[in-house]
Scaffold this active site. Structure first.
Site, PDB file in Angstrom:
ATOM      1  N   ASP A  63       0.595  -1.277   0.031  1.00  0.00           N
ATOM      2  CA  ASP A  63      -0.323   0.461   0.094  1.00  0.00           C
ATOM      3  C   ASP A  63       0.463   1.249   0.005  1.00  0.00           C
ATOM      4  O   ASP A  63       2.201   1.009   0.208  1.00  0.00           O
ATOM      5  CB  ASP A  63      -1.546   0.080   1.119  1.00  0.00           C
ATOM      6  CG  ASP A  63       0.066  -0.810   2.611  1.00  0.00           C
ATOM      7  OD1 ASP A  63       0.953  -0.912   2.870  1.00  0.00           O
ATOM      8  OD2 ASP A  63      -1.004  -1.200   3.559  1.00  0.00           O
ATOM      9  N   ASP A 132      -8.102  -2.428  13.993  1.00  0.00           N
ATOM     10  CA  ASP A 132      -9.511  -3.435  13.612  1.00  0.00           C
ATOM     11  C   ASP A 132      -9.198  -3.928  12.580  1.00  0.00           C
ATOM     12  O   ASP A 132     -10.236  -4.489  12.103  1.00  0.00           O
ATOM     13  CB  ASP A 132     -10.169  -1.755  12.590  1.00  0.00           C
ATOM     14  CG  ASP A 132      -9.290  -1.521  11.713  1.00  0.00           C
ATOM     15  OD1 ASP A 132      -8.703  -2.063  11.122  1.00  0.00           O
ATOM     16  OD2 ASP A 132      -9.825  -0.250  10.943  1.00  0.00           O
ATOM     17  N   HIS A 134      -7.637  -4.834  10.148  1.00  0.00           N
ATOM     18  CA  HIS A 134      -7.584  -4.857   8.531  1.00  0.00           C
ATOM     19  C   HIS A 134      -6.268  -4.859   7.789  1.00  0.00           C
ATOM     20  O   HIS A 134      -4.963  -5.017   8.820  1.00  0.00           O
ATOM     21  CB  HIS A 134      -7.451  -3.036   8.785  1.00  0.00           C
ATOM     22  CG  HIS A 134      -6.352  -1.670   8.806  1.00  0.00           C
ATOM     23  ND1 HIS A 134      -6.424  -0.852   9.449  1.00  0.00           N
ATOM     24  CD2 HIS A 134      -4.981  -2.096   8.886  1.00  0.00           C
ATOM     25  CE1 HIS A 134      -5.226  -0.355   9.960  1.00  0.00           C
ATOM     26  NE2 HIS A 134      -4.369  -1.347   8.972  1.00  0.00           N
ATOM     27  N   GLU A 139      -9.560  -1.841   5.140  1.00  0.00           N
ATOM     28  CA  GLU A 139     -10.882  -1.571   6.358  1.00  0.00           C
ATOM     29  C   GLU A 139     -11.388  -2.143   6.382  1.00  0.00           C
ATOM     30  O   GLU A 139     -12.247  -2.860   5.469  1.00  0.00           O
ATOM     31  CB  GLU A 139     -11.208  -0.199   6.563  1.00  0.00           C
ATOM     32  CG  GLU A 139      -9.788   0.787   6.211  1.00  0.00           C
ATOM     33  CD  GLU A 139      -9.102   1.379   7.853  1.00  0.00           C
ATOM     34  OE1 GLU A 139      -9.036  -0.381   8.390  1.00  0.00           O
ATOM     35  OE2 GLU A 139      -8.582   2.393   8.052  1.00  0.00           O
TER      36      GLU A 139
END
Ligand code: F6R
Length: 256
Positions: A63, A132, A134, A139
């Site tokens: 990313d 979370d 990811h 996400e």
């Protein structure tokens, strides 16, 4: 999923480094998928110290932020050169990172997928995990079949990442990330997590249901996943004793 729990992050990173070193030695032209953030740092430091031959290795990063100038200290481009590429004999032409300044980002994302295919696919993908759940920057609620594309970060992820930016500096909230479908095509996935802040995300990913609410949980559907974690990140796993027992009782030929 093979869950490898070590007392410290350094010990867990050492196991991961040995796995990658074996791949680089057995397959000098291997294709590695790489991650950024704080988690892979001890892994990269260890790999640098091993003095492996990276001359034929190809890499694809997961990313990148959209819109930061490439040489900004917080781009993943800068991160990778500072923390790995400048210290190994990798050929620059074999390094691939998403281009957060591409004029046509959707076209760039499709081309990135093509480049991975042309390289023969990713042999081993290094992953961190967000608080979370990811992976990459997929996400919660990301499609489990998604490909490389633009994503908007959650407020929580922006907050988590703010620690890398100067005070008052804005954390970009748009990124390019490999999709979950892209990650699932890697031949091996190597997920690392350190510290208590990752314990819930890891427990849900490993022992919870497969759900896009915790994107890492999709790895339960992947045939070859190693999860290298330290004791605090493992603290909420109900079966941690079993996972430790399995690792401690591996036959010698299976040892990493
Ligand atoms: C980074 C990436 C992210 C991070 C995750 C954890 O390339 O893909 O999924 O792995 O946000 O970040 P750290 O390691 O900083 O806790």
């Amino acid at each position: 999923m093979e869950i490898i729990i070590q007392e410290t992050r350094q010990a867990a990173a050492d196991v991961a480094a040995r796995l990658i070193a074996k791949l680089i030695t057995d397959k000098p032209g291997a294709v590695l998928g790489l991650a950024t953030g704080s988690t892979p740092l001890p892994l990269y430091q260890r790999l640098i110290g091993m003095e492996l031959d990276w001359s034929k290795i190809t890499t694809f990063n997961l990313d990148e932020y959209i819109g930061l100038p490439r040489d900004h200290p917080q781009t993943y481009h800068t991160f990778m050169w500072e923390n790995l590429f400048n210290h190994v004999n990798i050929d620059a032409k074999n390094i691939h990172l998403p281009d957060g300044n591409a004029a046509d980002i959707p076209a760039f994302c499709m081309e990135y997928e093509e480049r991975i295919k042309t390289a023969g696919g990713i042999d081993l993908q290094v992953l961190g995990i967000g608080t979370d759940g990811h992976i990459g920057f997929n996400e919660p609620t990301s499609s489990l079949a998604s490909r490389t594309r633009i994503k908007t970060l959650t407020e929580q992820t922006c907050k988590d990442n703010a620690r890398f930016f100067g005070s008052g500096e804005e954390v970009p909230n748009h990124v390019i990330t490999m999709g979950i479908g892209t990650i699932m095509e890697a031949r091996t996935n190597l997920l690392l997590a350190f510290g208590e802040s990752k314990a819930t995300a890891i427990a849900e990913a490993v022992e919870g249901p497969v759900t896009s609410i915790n994107p890492a949980s999709v790895l339960q559907m992947h045939p070859t996943v190693k999860v290298c974690i330290d004791a605090p990140a493992a603290s909420k796993l109900q079966r941690k004793d079993y996972f430790r027992w399995v690792y401690d009782n591996k036959p010698d030929w299976q040892r990493i």
